[in-house]
Design a protein around this motif. Sequence first.
Motif, PDB file in Angstrom:
ATOM      1  N   SER A 150       0.819  -1.221   0.000  1.00  0.00           N
ATOM      2  CA  SER A 150       0.000   0.000   0.000  1.00  0.00           C
ATOM      3  C   SER A 150       0.848   1.265   0.000  1.00  0.00           C
ATOM      4  O   SER A 150       0.540   2.231  -0.708  1.00  0.00           O
ATOM      5  CB  SER A 150      -0.931   0.025   1.219  1.00  0.00           C
ATOM      6  OG  SER A 150      -1.910  -0.985   1.123  1.00  0.00           O
ATOM      7  N   LEU A 151       1.928   1.276   0.803  1.00  0.00           N
ATOM      8  CA  LEU A 151       2.704   2.515   0.924  1.00  0.00           C
ATOM      9  C   LEU A 151       3.419   2.850  -0.389  1.00  0.00           C
ATOM     10  O   LEU A 151       3.344   3.986  -0.874  1.00  0.00           O
ATOM     11  CB  LEU A 151       3.721   2.407   2.072  1.00  0.00           C
ATOM     12  CG  LEU A 151       4.546   3.673   2.317  1.00  0.00           C
ATOM     13  CD1 LEU A 151       3.642   4.862   2.661  1.00  0.00           C
ATOM     14  CD2 LEU A 151       5.577   3.445   3.419  1.00  0.00           C
ATOM     15  N   ASP A 152       4.091   1.852  -0.978  1.00  0.00           N
ATOM     16  CA  ASP A 152       4.761   2.100  -2.267  1.00  0.00           C
ATOM     17  C   ASP A 152       3.756   2.584  -3.309  1.00  0.00           C
ATOM     18  O   ASP A 152       4.034   3.498  -4.082  1.00  0.00           O
ATOM     19  CB  ASP A 152       5.417   0.812  -2.786  1.00  0.00           C
ATOM     20  CG  ASP A 152       6.758   0.574  -2.119  1.00  0.00           C
ATOM     21  OD1 ASP A 152       7.279   1.512  -1.493  1.00  0.00           O
ATOM     22  OD2 ASP A 152       7.273  -0.562  -2.226  1.00  0.00           O
ATOM     23  N   ALA A 153       2.584   1.958  -3.318  1.00  0.00           N
ATOM     24  CA  ALA A 153       1.577   2.290  -4.342  1.00  0.00           C
ATOM     25  C   ALA A 153       1.121   3.743  -4.207  1.00  0.00           C
ATOM     26  O   ALA A 153       1.106   4.484  -5.194  1.00  0.00           O
ATOM     27  CB  ALA A 153       0.382   1.345  -4.238  1.00  0.00           C
ATOM     28  N   VAL A 154       0.765   4.154  -2.993  1.00  0.00           N
ATOM     29  CA  VAL A 154       0.220   5.516  -2.858  1.00  0.00           C
ATOM     30  C   VAL A 154       1.297   6.568  -3.124  1.00  0.00           C
ATOM     31  O   VAL A 154       0.996   7.650  -3.622  1.00  0.00           O
ATOM     32  CB  VAL A 154      -0.459   5.766  -1.488  1.00  0.00           C
ATOM     33  CG1 VAL A 154      -1.673   4.871  -1.317  1.00  0.00           C
ATOM     34  CG2 VAL A 154       0.505   5.609  -0.327  1.00  0.00           C
ATOM     35  N   LYS A 155       2.538   6.241  -2.810  1.00  0.00           N
ATOM     36  CA  LYS A 155       3.608   7.209  -3.107  1.00  0.00           C
ATOM     37  C   LYS A 155       3.760   7.410  -4.610  1.00  0.00           C
ATOM     38  O   LYS A 155       4.286   8.426  -5.054  1.00  0.00           O
ATOM     39  CB  LYS A 155       4.932   6.740  -2.493  1.00  0.00           C
ATOM     40  CG  LYS A 155       4.989   6.964  -0.988  1.00  0.00           C
ATOM     41  CD  LYS A 155       6.349   6.592  -0.426  1.00  0.00           C
ATOM     42  CE  LYS A 155       6.464   7.028   1.028  1.00  0.00           C
ATOM     43  NZ  LYS A 155       7.750   6.611   1.615  1.00  0.00           N
ATOM     44  N   GLN A 156       3.289   6.422  -5.375  1.00  0.00           N
ATOM     45  CA  GLN A 156       3.351   6.538  -6.835  1.00  0.00           C
ATOM     46  C   GLN A 156       1.987   6.912  -7.433  1.00  0.00           C
ATOM     47  O   GLN A 156       1.799   6.838  -8.656  1.00  0.00           O
ATOM     48  CB  GLN A 156       3.853   5.218  -7.431  1.00  0.00           C
ATOM     49  CG  GLN A 156       5.301   4.916  -7.036  1.00  0.00           C
ATOM     50  CD  GLN A 156       5.696   3.482  -7.319  1.00  0.00           C
ATOM     51  OE1 GLN A 156       5.218   2.879  -8.270  1.00  0.00           O
ATOM     52  NE2 GLN A 156       6.566   2.935  -6.495  1.00  0.00           N
TER      53      GLN A 156
END
Length: 275
Positions: A94-100
Amino acid sequence: MPFTAKVVTAAEWGARPPEPGTFPFQRTIPRYVIVHHTDNPNPPNDASRGTIEGALRLARNIQTSHMDERGWSDSGHNFLNTTGGFVLEGRHGSLDAVKQGFCIQSAHAKQDPGKLANGNQSPGIENEGNFMTFQIGQKQWQSLVELCASLCDSCTISPLNIKGHRDFSNTNCPGDLLYNQLPRLRKQVADRLNLQFTPEELENESPLVDIKFGSTGLAVITLQQRLRDLGFNPGAVDGVFGENTKAAVKAFQLSVGLQDDGIVGSNTRTKLELS
Ligand SMILES: [Zn+2]
């Protein structure tokens, strides 16, 4: 603004791997930020006790419950915000995705008839506690604002699209007292992002939300006044949907040929000419 929210990743809190064959989860284009409560006890009996150790433990316990009791492939939410203001990643990735600018498809906001759609394609934030009768504490509020601002900015989501779980599903989540704070949350997030909205835009109360026994706030006052104007006595116009208001709604429903379930959903709302 940069993604300023500090988030403990699933790897850092020792998450179990997702169910075999389910990872990596599908990436989605998010439209909303969805606010929940965990329905855990509030301070001073909060599960995390406001500590980082407690926060890690709570994240693990919730994941275990979601996987072993609900049969989900991983934590159902994308983020967890504890009473101590600690934010932890939920569903893996989730964290990697939202940062992108993306979200990870999850399982926190089932769509019920007449409600907003595609909630599980947007980030869901579980806030530790139960906010039906308890007001969120300052630390937890600040971390929620920080996380929402980071999500809105990195995923290009309007702060007006910060919603509650009840906008998507038949549930009282995230509790009346936190749901009623959403206009203030939108405002504080908008301020962080240098965006300006009118009070009406910030209020943004979803016309799709059912008003029913236990509901509180401005929408209930409007309902009670309307019932009174139409000759159905809801008792005091006090913004609390209790037995008297329910009885008045049922009487009104019968008078217009609707099923008298005492719940102000879309049909009853239309008949009452509530916007
Ligand atoms: Zn919820």
